[in-house]
Design a protein around this motif. Structure first.
Motif, PDB file in Angstrom:
ATOM      1  N   SER A 140       0.831  -1.435   0.149  1.00  0.00           N
ATOM      2  CA  SER A 140      -0.194   0.293  -0.289  1.00  0.00           C
ATOM      3  C   SER A 140       0.604   1.299  -0.138  1.00  0.00           C
ATOM      4  N   GLU A 141       2.128   1.272  -0.246  1.00  0.00           N
ATOM      5  CA  GLU A 141       2.840   2.022   0.063  1.00  0.00           C
ATOM      6  C   GLU A 141       4.272   1.891  -0.869  1.00  0.00           C
ATOM      7  N   PRO A 142       4.953   2.101  -1.050  1.00  0.00           N
ATOM      8  CA  PRO A 142       6.240   2.153  -1.717  1.00  0.00           C
ATOM      9  C   PRO A 142       7.389   1.483  -1.182  1.00  0.00           C
ATOM     10  N   MET A 143       8.780   0.547  -1.685  1.00  0.00           N
ATOM     11  CA  MET A 143       9.006  -0.062  -0.232  1.00  0.00           C
ATOM     12  C   MET A 143      10.522   0.356  -0.870  1.00  0.00           C
ATOM     13  N   ASP A 144      11.301   0.507   0.050  1.00  0.00           N
ATOM     14  CA  ASP A 144      12.867   1.021  -0.400  1.00  0.00           C
ATOM     15  C   ASP A 144      13.234  -0.344   0.753  1.00  0.00           C
ATOM     16  N   LEU A 145      12.904  -1.694  -0.254  1.00  0.00           N
ATOM     17  CA  LEU A 145      14.439  -2.758   0.465  1.00  0.00           C
ATOM     18  C   LEU A 145      15.003  -3.246  -0.737  1.00  0.00           C
ATOM     19  N   PRO A 146      16.251  -3.219  -0.316  1.00  0.00           N
ATOM     20  CA  PRO A 146      17.473  -3.807  -0.710  1.00  0.00           C
ATOM     21  C   PRO A 146      16.705  -4.277  -2.861  1.00  0.00           C
ATOM     22  N   GLN A 147      15.892  -5.230  -2.195  1.00  0.00           N
ATOM     23  CA  GLN A 147      15.896  -5.785  -3.926  1.00  0.00           C
ATOM     24  C   GLN A 147      14.957  -4.854  -4.575  1.00  0.00           C
ATOM     25  N   PHE A 148      14.007  -3.524  -4.265  1.00  0.00           N
ATOM     26  CA  PHE A 148      13.684  -3.431  -4.702  1.00  0.00           C
ATOM     27  C   PHE A 148      14.332  -2.219  -5.375  1.00  0.00           C
TER      28      PHE A 148
END
Length: 195
Positions: free
Chosen positions: A171-179
């Motif tokens: 439901s919001e942008p993700m700042d995970l390393p894979q993304f």
């Protein structure tokens, strides 16, 4: 002609019901299927007596379903962030207005029923699928193709999952390393969206 078909269908149902009743109760020696059904039912009854199903004071599943309704049920202007991973492990993303939907979701029930006059009350019971909480139905087929509306341009976007492609919905942008290196697959970029 239609009345004849209905009468024949009603007779077929009655004959089938009578035939099934006769098969279960009229044999001197119970069939293998009847023995297995009796064994299964008695085993189930014994297990239930020894281990009755517990009851809940609180349902975490219902709480999560209500969270889903609270998250997505207020407005179609809510954005969803769909990250797709291909077979090579690379990521792309779509930003959609509302949720993505599968082809197996329908606004109309997937089945139809017609009345079959059998008894003095004039009808026979038919069980039909009820709509889900979001007012839609499921056909249970073609559930691997998804579509939605690009958040900025309004363009139609579609993708499939399976065959080494999966997707992740937020439901919001993700700042995970894979993304970190995910590329936009639609016209809307994360930098275009006002947070």
């Amino acid at each position: 002609m239609r009345l004849t078909h209905r009468i024949l269908a009603a007779l077929a149902v009655i004959l089938l019901a009578v035939g099934l009743t006769a098969c279960e109760g009229g044999e001197a020696q119970p069939s293998s299927r009847a023995k297995e059904n009796k064994s299964r039912n008695s085993n189930y009854d014994r297990l239930v007596a020894k281990q009755p199903a517990a009851t809940l004071d609180y349902s975490p599943t219902r709480a999560t379903k209500n969270f889903w309704i609270e998250t997505w049920g207020k407005s179609s202007t809510k954005l969803s962030y769909v990250y797709l991973q291909n077979a090579n492990g690379q990521y792309g993303y779509y930003i959609l207005k509302g949720l993505p939907v599968t082809y197996c979701v329908s606004l109309l029930p997937p089945e139809t029923a017609s009345r079959l006059d059998l008894g003095s009350d004039g009808s026979a019971g038919v069980v039909l699928q009820a709509p889900s909480m979001d007012g839609t139905y499921s056909s249970q087929s073609n559930c691997t193709s998804y579509y939605g509306q690009d958040a900025e341009s309004g363009a139609y976007v579609e993708w499939s999952v399976g065959a080494n492609q999966s997707y992740f919905l937020y439901s919001e942008p993700m700042d995970l390393p894979q993304f970190k290196d995910a590329v936009p697959l639609g016209k809307t970029k994360i930098s275009d969206v006002k947070q």
